[in-house]
Design a protein around this motif. Structure first.
Motif, short mmCIF file in Angstrom:
data_model
loop_
_atom_site.label_atom_id
_atom_site.label_comp_id
_atom_site.label_asym_id
_atom_site.label_seq_id
_atom_site.Cartn_x
_atom_site.Cartn_y
_atom_site.Cartn_z
N PRO A 72 -66.23 -53.08 64.95
CA PRO A 72 -65.74 -51.53 64.27
C PRO A 72 -65.65 -51.06 65.65
O PRO A 72 -66.19 -50.62 67.18
N THR A 99 -73.71 -46.35 56.75
CA THR A 99 -72.92 -47.74 56.45
C THR A 99 -71.48 -48.56 56.45
O THR A 99 -71.96 -49.58 56.98
N CYS A 100 -70.90 -47.55 56.43
CA CYS A 100 -69.79 -48.87 56.60
C CYS A 100 -69.38 -49.13 58.61
O CYS A 100 -69.01 -49.73 58.27
N ASN A 103 -72.84 -52.09 58.16
CA ASN A 103 -72.16 -53.52 56.87
C ASN A 103 -70.64 -53.67 57.71
O ASN A 103 -69.50 -53.03 56.69
N TRP A 104 -69.45 -53.44 58.92
CA TRP A 104 -68.61 -53.60 59.18
C TRP A 104 -67.77 -54.79 58.51
O TRP A 104 -68.62 -55.88 58.79
N ARG A 105 -66.91 -54.56 58.50
CA ARG A 105 -65.72 -55.45 57.80
C ARG A 105 -64.89 -55.72 57.58
O ARG A 105 -64.12 -54.50 58.49
N PHE A 108 -61.70 -52.86 56.48
CA PHE A 108 -61.80 -51.55 57.06
C PHE A 108 -61.45 -51.01 58.08
O PHE A 108 -61.00 -51.62 59.14
N THR A 112 -61.11 -46.15 56.66
CA THR A 112 -62.82 -46.35 55.68
C THR A 112 -63.70 -45.42 56.56
O THR A 112 -64.71 -44.39 55.95
N ILE A 113 -63.83 -45.01 57.79
CA ILE A 113 -65.10 -44.51 58.36
C ILE A 113 -64.45 -43.30 58.58
O ILE A 113 -65.78 -42.14 58.25
N ASP A 116 -65.76 -42.47 54.96
CA ASP A 116 -66.86 -42.57 54.71
C ASP A 116 -67.96 -41.59 55.68
O ASP A 116 -69.18 -40.27 54.73
#
Lengths: 138, 501
Positions: A72, A99-100, A103-105, A108, A112-113, A116
């Motif tokens: 991230p 959270t984002c 639990n980064w993907r 994302f 997204t950040i 969030d």
């Protein structure tokens, strides 16, 4: 599914940011349009309504390292804000408290950040937190 | 020259503007223009350029920068946000109010928070917004009027709509109120410093404040009569003996209020030798309910001596009749002496005509019952076969002869305990206040329950009995329920009750 390389993803995100795709409450773009590595980004979050953040615009800086999007980006606020996940002396967003980020993907993105973080501002615990004067920066 | 013109024209781009609310739109502008010029272009009468903020690519655009410095290109989107400063004041007011409200109780200003919530009520607000209404309300109080007549300056003040509005605003906002009170205190202390100021203050207090405050308080002084009324409302029947240790239990103020409408209750029952005890809890007929006494914790106390029950209170015709019988006085006189003596009725009837009427109806019903039953039954219980049944059932001596209940007739203590068992078993406790002037003298039991009783409502408890009654052709559910309540759930006696009704 094939991995999307870093630069393709960032190009995609840059276009999204410039065209303003999304819900319009968050905006982001390269801080230096000539930066070929596309590492440093600016972001703004329009404070959610019916909270202390209403009608405020928060500026952030996001840094996408070489490992992005596997890792991230680092996120820090430029505008002063009082949020539990934000370091009050540096403005950095604690990755373990958002959270984002924790639990980064790969899927994302910067948006997204930002969304969030905006949701974080609107959460019942934080929506009434006393906030520093608008316009002050870290 | 021409080149630069062409350059500017070439630099003109179409931007998508995305307001925070409302649809997006496009605008064409040269990138040579500054952000401020763009804002002026976007400004509308209700959104001046000064309160527009533009966000692009994660940056807030600065007024003095040219658009080109942000490398904005054709087709890009700029977010348009209304500036917070424009609405800051409005918002501050909005947020301060609820905060005040939530703070008020913690400040110990309960009354004030109550006041403010009351005044927040739109109806009250509307009313208070009308100075004429407020003025009339103030004039309605004789004390206030007096003050106004004596002090023209006060009258003028109270007639001033702006002052009234201001004070209403103040009452609505506890913060403002506190501020005003603080200012008031400071002003008073300043005044005291001035020579002669204290005297002036004293004069003000006597001529204005004292009468004003007096107008708020109760006009009547405390009297024994009033105190007795309050005591009765709290079920405090006994007055502790002066100079003695008060060992009696404190009254239960939450118990259903007993009927206190007979100031001369003692004298109404001359035949029972208890007229002299004003402190006992006899409250007439429990608002004329034949069940009234079952409600009382003292009525029919098991094992209590009949002779002493006067002190415990004959709150129901039952307790009454039982004692009447066991005292050996006038066995054949079924009803109450009070019914046979119109003179004795007056204290009650005079107080409450509705009650008077109910009493008459009750009496009529009793007479009717007595006539119907007079042939075969013992006198004391003849009027109340269902009640007799109730006792019998709760005594678990079930026999089918509804007109006699020999075990009750044999011993009074047994009957007394039966009564108390019946109380718990059936919880027929019409409260005094629920009695209405219906043609049925037995109050509607469906509105009643023992305080703290955990039994389900009678509709539930007697569901099966109700169903069987309905099957037998008794279609009136309310009457069925009443009958069942009276019979304690026994279908047979309920039927008898229904046939008799």
């Amino acid at each position: 599914m094939a991995k999307i390389p870093r630069n393709f993803k960032l190009m995609d995100e840059l276009e999204k940011g410039e065209k303003g795709i999304g819900d319009g409450t968050c905006s982001y773009g390269l801080s230096d349009g000539d930066d070929m590595t596309m590492s440093d980004w600016n972001g703004t979050i329009l404070g959610p309504g019916h909270t202390v953040h209403e009608n405020r615009i928060y500026s952030l800086k996001l840094h996408c390292g070489d490992q992005y999007p596997d890792v991230p980006p680092t996120v820090s606020f430029v505008s002063r804000i009082n949020l539990p996940c934000v370091n009050q002396s540096t403005g950095r967003v604690d990755p373990s408290k958002l959270t984002c980020l924790s639990n980064w993907r790969r899927t994302f993105g910067l948006e997204t950040i930002l969304t969030d973080l905006r949701r974080e501002m609107a959460s019942p615990n934080n929506r009434k937190l006393p906030q520093p004067a608008e316009g002050t920066t870290f | 020259m021409e080149d630069s013109d062409i350059a500017t024209v070439q630099q003109a781009i179409v931007l998508t503007i995305r307001p925070s609310s409302g649809p997006t739109f496009t605008t064409a502008i040269s990138t040579e223009n500054t952000v401020l010029q763009l804002k002026e272009k976007l400004a509308t009468p209700d959104l001046p350029a000064s309160s527009i903020r533009l966000v692009y690519s994660g940056r807030v655009l600065k007024d003095e920068d040219p658009l080109s410095s942000y490398s904005i290109k054709e087709g890009h989107t700029i977010h348009m946000v209304r500036s917070a400063t424009n609405r800051a004041n409005e918002q501050a007011v909005q947020t301060v109010r609820p905060l005040n409200n939530s703070n008020a109780p913690t400040d110990g200003f309960d009354e004030q928070s109550f006041m403010s919530t009351l005044l927040e009520n739109p109806a009250i607000r509307d009313m208070m917004a009308n100075p004429e209404v407020v003025r009339r309300m103030m004039m309605a109080n004789p004390h206030t009027r007096e003050v106004m007549e004596n002090n023209p300056e006060v009258a003028q003040m109270l007639n001033d709509p702006s002052f009234l509005r201001q004070s209403m605003d103040m009452a609505r906002n506890p913060k403002l109120m506190k501020q005003a009170l603080r200012n008031n205190d400071r002003a008073l202390s300043n005044l005291e410093m001035v020579p002669g100021g204290f005297n002036h203050l004293r004069r003000m207090y006597h001529s204005v404040q004292e009468p004003m405050e007096a107008s708020r308080s109760m006009p009547e002084p405390s009297t024994d009569d009033l105190n007795a009324q309050f005591a009765a409302r709290l079920n405090a029947d006994t007055r502790p003996q002066a100079g003695q240790l008060n060992t009696t239990a404190l009254p239960n103020p939450w118990a259903p209020p007993r009927n206190q409408s007979q100031p001369t209750r003692g004298s109404m029952f001359p035949g029972f030798g208890m007229g002299g005890s004003p402190s006992h809890g006899m409250t007439g007929f429990g608002a004329l309910s034949p069940f009234g006494g079952l409600d009382s914790p003292t009525a029919g106390t098991p094992g209590s001596q009949p002779g002493n029950t006067g002190a415990h209170g004959f709150e129901s015709p039952f307790g009454f009749m039982m004692n009447q019988r066991t005292n050996g006085s006038s066995q054949n006189q079924f009803g109450f002496p009070i019914f046979n003596n119109d003179g004795n009725l007056s204290p009650m009837g005079g107080n409450n005509p509705e009650m008077f009427q109910q009493m008459l109806q009750f009496q009529q019903m009793m007479r009717q019952m007595q006539q119907q039953q007079s042939t075969s039954s013992p006198p004391s219980y003849s009027g109340f076969p269902p009640f007799g049944n109730m006792w019998r059932n709760s005594n678990s001596n079930i026999n089918n002869n509804s007109n006699t209940s020999s075990n009750i007739n044999s011993t009074t203590p047994a009957a007394n305990s039966a009564t108390s068992t019946a109380t718990t078993a059936t919880t027929i406790t019409p409260s005094a206040t629920n009695t209405t002037a219906t043609t049925n003298t037995i109050p509607n039991p469906s509105t009643t329950s023992t305080p703290g009783s955990t039994l389900p409502p009678p509709e539930e408890r007697f569901q099966s009995q109700l169903a069987s009654l309905r099957d037998m052709g008794f279609s009136d559910n309310q009457r069925n329920m009443r009958a069942l309540l009276a019979s304690g759930g026994d279908v047979n006696s309920a039927i008898e009750f229904l046939l008799r009704m």
